[in-house]
Every structure is written in C-alpha cells, then in structure tokens.
Design an enzyme around this catalytic site. Structure first.
Site, mmCIF file in Angstrom:
data_model
loop_
_atom_site.group_PDB
_atom_site.id
_atom_site.type_symbol
_atom_site.label_atom_id
_atom_site.label_comp_id
_atom_site.label_asym_id
_atom_site.label_seq_id
_atom_site.Cartn_x
_atom_site.Cartn_y
_atom_site.Cartn_z
ATOM 1 N N HIS A 74 0.837 -1.205 0.000
ATOM 2 C CA HIS A 74 0.000 0.000 0.000
ATOM 3 C C HIS A 74 0.873 1.258 0.000
ATOM 4 C CE1 HIS A 74 -3.676 2.292 1.535
ATOM 5 N NE2 HIS A 74 -2.691 3.164 1.682
ATOM 6 N N GLU A 75 1.830 1.308 0.919
ATOM 7 C CA GLU A 75 2.675 2.509 1.031
ATOM 8 C C GLU A 75 3.656 2.632 -0.135
ATOM 9 O OE1 GLU A 75 1.610 4.644 2.994
ATOM 10 O OE2 GLU A 75 0.354 3.316 4.199
ATOM 11 N N HIS A 78 1.988 4.137 -3.124
ATOM 12 C CA HIS A 78 1.910 5.604 -3.083
ATOM 13 C C HIS A 78 3.190 6.226 -3.650
ATOM 14 C CE1 HIS A 78 -1.870 6.221 -1.038
ATOM 15 N NE2 HIS A 78 -1.509 5.478 0.004
#
Length: 168
Positions: A74-75, A78
């Site tokens: 997820h990170e 980004h």
C-alpha cells in the site's frame, strides 16, 4: 523494539515491491527509507518527497503478516504512483492500478486492525439522546472554541460530561 528479523522481512518485502514496479514500468525506482516512528491509529504513511515510508511499530508487531501482505505494498504503491505519475489522488486510479496490476493486492484505503493498543485518551460527550467519545484532538478543539460537534439524530450540540476514558 523491531527485531532484526522483522526488519529484514520488511526490507525484503519492500525490495520485492520495488523490483515488481521496476519490471512493470521499466524504470529504476529507488528503494525508500523506512522509519518505525509513526504514532496513532495509522498503520503506515508514505512521505512522497522524501521517498520514505513510516510504519507504526505497535501495529506492526501486532499484525506482522498483514503488514507484509498489505501495508507495505500500500505505502510503496503511493511512492511509485508519485514518482511515475506525479501528484495524483492518494487512492486514485493510478494507485489502484499499481496495487492490482503490479503487486496483485486488492486495493484498500484503510486497515481493519484492532487499534485498542494505540488508541489514545478519549472524552465522553452527550447530547441528551446519546453519548459519544471524542478523541483528545477533537476535545481540545472544543475547549479552544475552534469546533463544536452535533448529534446527527437530535442535532443538539454535544456537551462534555466530565468523563475521561483512559484507553490503550
């Protein structure tokens, strides 16, 4: 607090994600720096300009496999979205594309971890028909007269009952 073994697993997962992104986009994305200094209820945070991810060490220790399977991708997604597409919506189509097509992870904007161990002090408020708990941040805004909160049912302004709820 984070064991060398867990730190190594985190590093390996980050490297796997970056390798997948490099193959997919044919671009040499850099390995981001990792910090274990995130506090509060968030599991992780991507610092786009610094090419860094911050992880919540308490939630990490309590949810190690979920961090490896979901939070790290997820990170990293980004960071990849920012470096490849520029400034885009945080959980927009570009980020979702990276999660699904590059990392093969179902995109989810929030985690479902038990946050009791990281939940801060809360304060009880009442409207007359119900009681609510407000975070210390919202409570302080009420005290400084920067905000007021209303009940959605009866529309009355919430009043502090004087009860502090020590959690965590």
């Amino acid at each position: 607090m984070i064991s060398p073994e867990l730190s190594s697993k985190i590093h390996d997962k980050i490297c796997q994600c970056i390798a997948k992104a490099r193959r997919h986009f044919q671009y040499q994305f850099q390995i981001p720096e990792v910090s274990y200094r995130l506090r509060g209820k968030a599991a992780g945070k991507a610092l786009l300009l610094n090419n860094q991810i911050r992880l919540n060490p308490i939630l990490l220790m309590e949810n190690q496999q979920a961090f490896l399977d979901e939070v790290i991708p997820h990170e990293i997604a980004h960071l990849i979205a920012f470096h490849h597409f520029g400034r885009v919506k945080p959980h927009g189509k570009e980020w979702q594309h990276i999660m699904l097509d590059v990392f093969q992870v179902t995109p989810s904007t929030t985690h479902c971890f038990n946050i009791q161990s990281v939940q801060g002090k809360t304060f009880e408020y009442s409207c007359g028909c119900s009681t609510f708990t407000l975070t210390i941040r919202r409570h302080n805004k009420v005290l400084r007269k920067q905000a007021s909160y209303s009940c959605k049912k009866c529309t009355k302004v919430l009043k502090y009952t004087g009860v502090e709820c020590n959690q965590g």
